[in-house]
Scaffold this active site. Structure first.
Site, PDB file in Angstrom:
ATOM      1  N   ILE A  31       0.857  -1.208   0.110  1.00  0.00           N
ATOM      2  CA  ILE A  31       0.014  -0.092   0.181  1.00  0.00           C
ATOM      3  C   ILE A  31       0.852   1.331  -0.028  1.00  0.00           C
ATOM      4  O   ILE A  31       1.665   1.466   0.766  1.00  0.00           O
ATOM      5  CB  ILE A  31      -0.940  -0.069   1.373  1.00  0.00           C
ATOM      6  CG1 ILE A  31      -1.772  -1.073   1.186  1.00  0.00           C
ATOM      7  CG2 ILE A  31      -1.787   0.914   1.328  1.00  0.00           C
ATOM      8  CD1 ILE A  31      -2.755  -1.452   2.491  1.00  0.00           C
ATOM      9  N   PRO A 160      13.413  -3.281  10.021  1.00  0.00           N
ATOM     10  CA  PRO A 160      12.285  -2.429  10.274  1.00  0.00           C
ATOM     11  C   PRO A 160      11.723  -1.689   8.961  1.00  0.00           C
ATOM     12  O   PRO A 160      12.633  -1.820   7.932  1.00  0.00           O
ATOM     13  CB  PRO A 160      12.864  -1.364  11.171  1.00  0.00           C
ATOM     14  CG  PRO A 160      14.040  -1.291  11.233  1.00  0.00           C
ATOM     15  CD  PRO A 160      14.517  -2.319  10.559  1.00  0.00           C
ATOM     16  N   PRO A 186      12.661  -8.693   6.294  1.00  0.00           N
ATOM     17  CA  PRO A 186      12.193  -7.334   6.267  1.00  0.00           C
ATOM     18  C   PRO A 186      10.968  -6.980   6.827  1.00  0.00           C
ATOM     19  O   PRO A 186      10.093  -7.906   7.081  1.00  0.00           O
ATOM     20  CB  PRO A 186      12.293  -6.887   4.968  1.00  0.00           C
ATOM     21  CG  PRO A 186      12.238  -8.065   4.076  1.00  0.00           C
ATOM     22  CD  PRO A 186      12.584  -9.414   4.981  1.00  0.00           C
ATOM     23  N   SER A 187      10.731  -5.963   7.101  1.00  0.00           N
ATOM     24  CA  SER A 187       9.234  -5.618   7.600  1.00  0.00           C
ATOM     25  C   SER A 187       8.168  -5.928   6.458  1.00  0.00           C
ATOM     26  O   SER A 187       8.611  -5.494   5.451  1.00  0.00           O
ATOM     27  CB  SER A 187       9.047  -4.255   8.083  1.00  0.00           C
ATOM     28  OG  SER A 187       7.703  -3.644   8.234  1.00  0.00           O
ATOM     29  N   GLU A 188       7.175  -6.467   6.624  1.00  0.00           N
ATOM     30  CA  GLU A 188       5.919  -6.563   5.595  1.00  0.00           C
ATOM     31  C   GLU A 188       5.562  -5.137   5.185  1.00  0.00           C
ATOM     32  O   GLU A 188       5.105  -5.065   4.325  1.00  0.00           O
ATOM     33  CB  GLU A 188       4.967  -7.432   6.084  1.00  0.00           C
ATOM     34  CG  GLU A 188       4.043  -6.946   7.331  1.00  0.00           C
ATOM     35  CD  GLU A 188       4.436  -7.054   8.633  1.00  0.00           C
ATOM     36  OE1 GLU A 188       3.637  -6.836   9.651  1.00  0.00           O
ATOM     37  OE2 GLU A 188       5.889  -7.387   8.794  1.00  0.00           O
ATOM     38  N   GLU A 260      18.043  -3.642  18.864  1.00  0.00           N
ATOM     39  CA  GLU A 260      17.969  -2.261  18.644  1.00  0.00           C
ATOM     40  C   GLU A 260      16.372  -1.623  18.701  1.00  0.00           C
ATOM     41  O   GLU A 260      15.907  -1.805  17.699  1.00  0.00           O
ATOM     42  CB  GLU A 260      18.786  -1.696  17.576  1.00  0.00           C
ATOM     43  CG  GLU A 260      19.082  -0.234  17.393  1.00  0.00           C
ATOM     44  CD  GLU A 260      18.185   0.719  16.714  1.00  0.00           C
ATOM     45  OE1 GLU A 260      17.301   1.055  17.525  1.00  0.00           O
ATOM     46  OE2 GLU A 260      18.351   1.001  15.587  1.00  0.00           O
ATOM     47  N   CYS A 295      14.039   5.727  15.408  1.00  0.00           N
ATOM     48  CA  CYS A 295      14.018   5.241  16.804  1.00  0.00           C
ATOM     49  C   CYS A 295      14.758   6.004  17.547  1.00  0.00           C
ATOM     50  O   CYS A 295      14.464   5.990  18.976  1.00  0.00           O
ATOM     51  CB  CYS A 295      14.530   3.685  16.878  1.00  0.00           C
ATOM     52  SG  CYS A 295      16.182   3.933  15.880  1.00  0.00           S
ATOM     53  N   GLU A 394       7.108   5.919  23.470  1.00  0.00           N
ATOM     54  CA  GLU A 394       7.403   6.411  22.027  1.00  0.00           C
ATOM     55  C   GLU A 394       6.524   6.632  20.905  1.00  0.00           C
ATOM     56  O   GLU A 394       5.524   5.501  21.023  1.00  0.00           O
ATOM     57  CB  GLU A 394       8.450   5.352  21.377  1.00  0.00           C
ATOM     58  CG  GLU A 394       8.973   5.567  20.049  1.00  0.00           C
ATOM     59  CD  GLU A 394       9.894   4.442  19.595  1.00  0.00           C
ATOM     60  OE1 GLU A 394      10.801   4.499  19.057  1.00  0.00           O
ATOM     61  OE2 GLU A 394       9.637   3.189  19.672  1.00  0.00           O
ATOM     62  N   TRP A 460      26.505   2.072  17.027  1.00  0.00           N
ATOM     63  CA  TRP A 460      25.121   2.462  17.127  1.00  0.00           C
ATOM     64  C   TRP A 460      24.551   1.703  18.061  1.00  0.00           C
ATOM     65  O   TRP A 460      24.144   0.329  17.804  1.00  0.00           O
ATOM     66  CB  TRP A 460      24.483   2.720  15.692  1.00  0.00           C
ATOM     67  CG  TRP A 460      23.016   3.401  15.765  1.00  0.00           C
ATOM     68  CD1 TRP A 460      21.902   2.349  16.105  1.00  0.00           C
ATOM     69  CD2 TRP A 460      22.456   4.491  15.664  1.00  0.00           C
ATOM     70  NE1 TRP A 460      20.910   3.281  15.848  1.00  0.00           N
ATOM     71  CE2 TRP A 460      21.153   4.626  15.925  1.00  0.00           C
ATOM     72  CE3 TRP A 460      23.337   5.828  15.442  1.00  0.00           C
ATOM     73  CZ2 TRP A 460      20.237   5.684  15.925  1.00  0.00           C
ATOM     74  CZ3 TRP A 460      22.277   6.853  15.251  1.00  0.00           C
ATOM     75  CH2 TRP A 460      21.017   6.803  15.378  1.00  0.00           C
TER      76      TRP A 460
END
Length: 505
Positions: A31, A160, A186-188, A260, A295, A394, A460
């Site tokens: 999307i 992410p 990976p994130s969907e 992380e 983040c 957050e 990091w």
């Protein structure tokens, strides 16, 4: 650079160097967050596909074409990937923008960092050859010891959606540099460019199984990857609750993890700042860059009372000047957030802040000129109390909350008043004060007179509930190496003389 018009590639899962349809043949819609339209589909992996990828990874480690490579040989693959990414930069940036919603020029900058990151880890891979075996001096001459640095094995990498290809690279590049076989999930919500990395690896001839890419839902693809007994390590970037689930599942197999996670980072502004506009811009950049979906975002502005009225007035002027538009438009500085779910979650945070007594100084709603898409105005919230949800949690969106202080001790207390510990920033011309705050901040990253600059050479990562372990730099490479001690008895003709020797017949 001109923004190309491109079609969305229709990919399958990338397993063992080939494109393979998911065994259950399921797919998920892509999307576009700028217009809410379905623009394509990604394959949805399940446990059976994960198992195939793990077997391919194990096979790769046993074969000479990957398992026996030197660091210099792996460096050639990494540099070839970097060159191919650079060649495809306009296309990749455009795919990332329509998949993720970040302004195109930001996506293009991310692709530059992807290239640099692969090249950097190519250099480190080459350097590994001279460090592969290191002698350790002992106090006994009858022994000698050396340490081997070996690939950790099969590693699961879960990334992410806010920096799709860049966060992928942060994990894939050091894992391959170390000689591991990696499985990327990976994130969907933003998988397109990660799948394109698979095509790039195929084009440059990366040995089969060295990298597999499985798109799909977390509970269907991510969970089986984490709990698979033949996966030796998990590296995850994402939300705290998901990190807890991953850590719990990995603990059942005593599997190492790097996490992380989230943040609620402070930016402390004193009345002796070098320049008002520069300080205001860093404050905006620290919270609203990447549509506020960072983040490490310094989303808590802690400002000295004596400068607060002047600073907030100028901050308001700058915020009103931010261009909110389709992220493919020229000069767009704020695009849509990633999804309807995230859009509704952010608006709920803002609504709750108002209900709890905070003041919405600016924003807080959809921009009037954008009727479709997951757009939210850059939002500034004042009159915030430390008991409020907006101070504690957050948001992961373009929302800045503000609190004032009088003296240093109060500022430190407010800055550290969080369960998170990823980043922290201080703006002041007093460098001795900056040094005091550097030591006092309970965070893994500190920025002085800036916010959010990120380079691939330094480490990091955070502390507290922002996770543990470090990415980037040499520290990330160490995540994917096993340290093996090898000790040799160099006087085998001499008895050890621990046990009494049997009498000779």
């Amino acid at each position: 650079m001109a923004i190309p018009n491109i079609r969305i590639p229709c990919r399958q899962l990338f397993i063992d160097g080939e494109w393979r349809e998911p065994l259950k043949k399921n797919r998920l819609p892509i999307i576009n967050p700028a217009n809410e339209e379905i623009i394509g589909y990604i394959p949805a992996a399940t446990e059976e596909d994960v198992d195939m990828a793990v077997k391919a990874a194990r096979s790769a480690l046993r074969r000479d074409d990957w398992g026996s490579t030197t660091g210099a040989q792996r460096a050639k693959y990494l540099r070839a990937i970097a060159a191919k990414v650079l060649e495809k930069k306009p296309e990749l940036a455009t795919l990332e923008t329509i998949d993720n919603g970040k302004p195109w020029f930001e996506a293009a900058s991310d692709i530059d960092d992807v290239v640099a990151c692969f090249e950097y880890y190519a250099d480190l891979a080459e350097a590994l050859d001279s460090k592969k075996q290191t002698e350790v001096k002992l106090h006994l001459d009858s022994f000698k010891t050396h340490v081997l640095r070996e690939p950790l094995g099969v590693v699961g990498l879960i990334t992410p959606w806010n920096y799709p290809l860049l966060m992928t690279t942060w994990k894939v590049a050091p894992a391959l540099a170390a000689g591991c076989a990696a499985i990327l999930k990976p994130s969907e919500l933003a998988s397109i460019t990660s799948l394109e990395l698979g095509e790039i690896c195929r084009e440059v001839g990366l040995p089969p199984g060295a990298l597999s890419i499985l798109t799909g839902l977390g509970h269907e693809a991510g969970s089986p990857l984490v709990s698979h007994p033949d996966v030796d390590k998990i590296a995850f970037t994402g939300s705290g609750p998901t990190g807890v689930k991953i850590m719990t599942a990995a603990a059942q197999l005593v599997k190492p993890v790097t996490l992380e996670l989230g943040g609620k980072s402070p930016i402390v502004v004193f009345d002796d700042i070098h320049n008002l506009d520069t300080a205001v811009e860093w404050t905006l950049f620290g919270c609203f860059w990447t549509n506020g979906q960072i983040c490490s975002a310094t989303s808590r502005l802690i400002i000295q009372e004596t400068i607060a009225p002047q600073f907030l007035a100028r901050l308001l002027e700058w915020t009103k000047n931010i261009k909110i538009s389709d992220p493919l438009e020229e000069d767009c500085k704020l695009g849509p957030v990633i999804s309807r779910g995230q859009y509704e979650k952010i608006l709920k945070f803002i609504s709750t802040a108002k209900d709890e007594g905070a003041t919405i100084l600016y924003g807080g709603d959809r921009p009037e000129h954008l009727k479709k898409g997951y757009y939210i105005q850059p939002t500034i919230i004042t009159d915030v109390d430390t008991s409020m949800e907006i101070w504690k949690e957050e948001v992961f969106g373009p929302v800045l909350c503000v609190k004032t202080f009088k003296i240093e001790e109060e500022a430190i207390e407010l800055a550290n008043d969080t369960k998170f510990g990823l980043g922290a920033a201080i703006l002041s011309k007093d460098l001795e004060r900056c040094e005091r705050f550097t030591k006092a901040f309970q965070s893994g990253i500190v920025w002085i007179n800036c916010s959010q600059p990120c380079f691939w050479q330094p480490p990091w990562g955070g502390k507290k509930r922002s996770g543990f372990g470090r990415e980037l730099g040499e520290w990330s490479l160490e995540n994917y190496l096993n340290i093996k001690q090898v000790t040799q008895y160099v006087t085998p003709d001499e008895p050890w003389a621990f046990y009494k020797s049997p009498s000779k017949l």
